[in-house]
Scaffold this motif. Sequence first.
Motif, PDB file in Angstrom:
ATOM      1  N   ALA A  55       0.832  -1.206   0.000  1.00 51.70           N
ATOM      2  CA  ALA A  55       0.000   0.000   0.000  1.00 51.70           C
ATOM      3  C   ALA A  55       0.863   1.250   0.000  1.00 51.70           C
ATOM      4  O   ALA A  55       0.470   2.294  -0.533  1.00 51.70           O
ATOM      5  CB  ALA A  55      -0.936   0.004   1.216  1.00 51.70           C
ATOM      6  N   VAL A  56       2.041   1.153   0.586  1.00 53.97           N
ATOM      7  CA  VAL A  56       3.004   2.263   0.589  1.00 53.97           C
ATOM      8  C   VAL A  56       3.925   2.172  -0.617  1.00 53.97           C
ATOM      9  O   VAL A  56       4.077   3.136  -1.374  1.00 53.97           O
ATOM     10  CB  VAL A  56       3.820   2.275   1.898  1.00 53.97           C
ATOM     11  N   LEU A  57       4.533   1.009  -0.830  1.00 52.76           N
ATOM     12  CA  LEU A  57       5.518   0.882  -1.912  1.00 52.76           C
ATOM     13  C   LEU A  57       4.935   1.194  -3.287  1.00 52.76           C
ATOM     14  O   LEU A  57       5.501   1.973  -4.064  1.00 52.76           O
ATOM     15  CB  LEU A  57       6.097  -0.534  -1.918  1.00 52.76           C
ATOM     16  N   HIS A  58       3.794   0.601  -3.597  1.00 48.13           N
ATOM     17  CA  HIS A  58       3.207   0.812  -4.918  1.00 48.13           C
ATOM     18  C   HIS A  58       2.717   2.242  -5.096  1.00 48.13           C
ATOM     19  O   HIS A  58       2.784   2.800  -6.206  1.00 48.13           O
ATOM     20  CB  HIS A  58       2.065  -0.173  -5.153  1.00 48.13           C
ATOM     21  N   THR A  59       2.242   2.847  -4.017  1.00 45.49           N
ATOM     22  CA  THR A  59       1.803   4.247  -4.102  1.00 45.49           C
ATOM     23  C   THR A  59       2.991   5.168  -4.326  1.00 45.49           C
ATOM     24  O   THR A  59       2.927   6.104  -5.138  1.00 45.49           O
ATOM     25  CB  THR A  59       1.043   4.649  -2.830  1.00 45.49           C
ATOM     26  N   CYS A  60       4.087   4.911  -3.613  1.00 45.69           N
ATOM     27  CA  CYS A  60       5.291   5.719  -3.805  1.00 45.69           C
ATOM     28  C   CYS A  60       5.826   5.588  -5.233  1.00 45.69           C
ATOM     29  O   CYS A  60       6.243   6.581  -5.852  1.00 45.69           O
ATOM     30  CB  CYS A  60       6.372   5.303  -2.808  1.00 45.69           C
ATOM     31  N   GLU A  61       5.808   4.364  -5.748  1.00 46.58           N
ATOM     32  CA  GLU A  61       6.272   4.149  -7.127  1.00 46.58           C
ATOM     33  C   GLU A  61       5.386   4.877  -8.132  1.00 46.58           C
ATOM     34  O   GLU A  61       5.874   5.457  -9.114  1.00 46.58           O
ATOM     35  CB  GLU A  61       6.309   2.652  -7.423  1.00 46.58           C
ATOM     36  N   PHE A  62       4.080   4.887  -7.871  1.00 48.98           N
ATOM     37  CA  PHE A  62       3.161   5.611  -8.753  1.00 48.98           C
ATOM     38  C   PHE A  62       3.437   7.112  -8.706  1.00 48.98           C
ATOM     39  O   PHE A  62       3.463   7.783  -9.752  1.00 48.98           O
ATOM     40  CB  PHE A  62       1.714   5.336  -8.341  1.00 48.98           C
ATOM     41  N   LYS A  71       6.512   8.046 -10.703  1.00 53.57           N
ATOM     42  CA  LYS A  71       6.291   8.070 -12.142  1.00 53.57           C
ATOM     43  C   LYS A  71       5.372   9.202 -12.578  1.00 53.57           C
ATOM     44  O   LYS A  71       5.615   9.855 -13.597  1.00 53.57           O
ATOM     45  CB  LYS A  71       5.704   6.719 -12.589  1.00 53.57           C
ATOM     46  N   SER A  72       4.307   9.425 -11.818  1.00 55.08           N
ATOM     47  CA  SER A  72       3.293  10.393 -12.251  1.00 55.08           C
ATOM     48  C   SER A  72       3.608  11.827 -11.848  1.00 55.08           C
ATOM     49  O   SER A  72       3.221  12.771 -12.544  1.00 55.08           O
ATOM     50  CB  SER A  72       1.920  10.001 -11.699  1.00 55.08           C
ATOM     51  N   GLN A  73       4.299  12.002 -10.722  1.00 54.25           N
ATOM     52  CA  GLN A  73       4.547  13.352 -10.216  1.00 54.25           C
ATOM     53  C   GLN A  73       6.030  13.732 -10.209  1.00 54.25           C
ATOM     54  O   GLN A  73       6.367  14.857  -9.858  1.00 54.25           O
ATOM     55  CB  GLN A  73       3.992  13.486  -8.787  1.00 54.25           C
TER      56      GLN A  73
END
Length: 378
Positions: free
Chosen positions: A100-107, A110-112
């Motif tokens: 929930a943290v790792l994938h959000t940070c990776e997103f 990439k996006s921001q």
Amino acid sequence: MKAIYLDNAATTIIDSEVISVMHNAALENYGNPSSTHQFGRKAKAAIENARKNIARHFNVAASEIIFTSGGTEADNLILHNAVLNLGVQRIITSKIEHHAVLHTCEFLEKSQGIQLDFVQLDAQGNVDIEHLETLLATSDKKTLMSLMLINNEIGNLLPLEEVCHLAKKYHALFHSDTVQTIGHYSLDLQQFPIDFIVASAHKFHGPNGVGFAYFKKGFGVLPLFYGGNQEKGARSSTENVAGILGMEKALSFAIQNLEKDRNQISEIKKYFITELNHHFETIHFNGFSADENRSTYTILNVRFPTKNDLLLFSLDMAGIAVSGGSACQSGSNKGSHVLKEILKDEEAKFTSIRFSFSKYTTKEEIDFTIVKLKELLK
């Protein structure tokens, strides 16, 4: 067949008192909290009273608690707000955080275009505090640290005082995924100045699908999705009244019985460790899960001296529910990202099982589990 549940880090049995509260809420408090009539006002008053009671446990203001569908949504709400609302340009985290943290940070990387840095870990999965300070000292970008207080797979405890000291020293924001902490440890947020924490009720004998995020006062909150402007604009969606009231009861009950439950569960875990060491040669415990001072009393991650791909399935067939890693990854063939990160290749070949305990776990269940493990691994 005897049913034994040793997967409490995934979810816990709902307390009967919690079920009673939720049942009464469904029957008597079914109004929409956004409605202005008496049924809506009654529901609104109930959830605001729950918010105050929950906030009191952490020594914070009720306005700092935002109800969510659970820990994953709360982590997402916090991390997205840190970048999109609070101007964070850099996140420091570890490679063994919950997805929930790792994938959000990776997103967000990439996006921001945020800078994403990973703090080094030692062989036991502990955060390297010296490296964390080096990371904090080498950039002037507005930084958020996201480090979980208790690892959900190996149970390691974060050195909270040291991390809080570094956050203050380098003016970094500090978010901690505290899903495995809430309901099992007391946490005074005036004593430990964490900016953001999360909770999920089903980890402390409450219902699935409800939790909360804590935002320290002074941080505005942008919603992840839009609609009805509930939660003072922080989260659109009609509030889960029965779930919120059930969570409040579960948390109150957990904190009221904290010391008694901790002593009882700690004895179960110690007994299991003793029995495992007695019956199995060259057994290993991943991370610091067998260290009562550096891990939570609810989790034990065991590496057996064999490779048995069917052990999890075989235990299930014997009526014993356990996990090979995070239950959030069940059905995945990827294995545990936590163990892959901290184990050597040779160690990772062997079968590891996460056993996690609750106040309902008995010594008789542990004895039965030992017997079945001996049969399956003979």
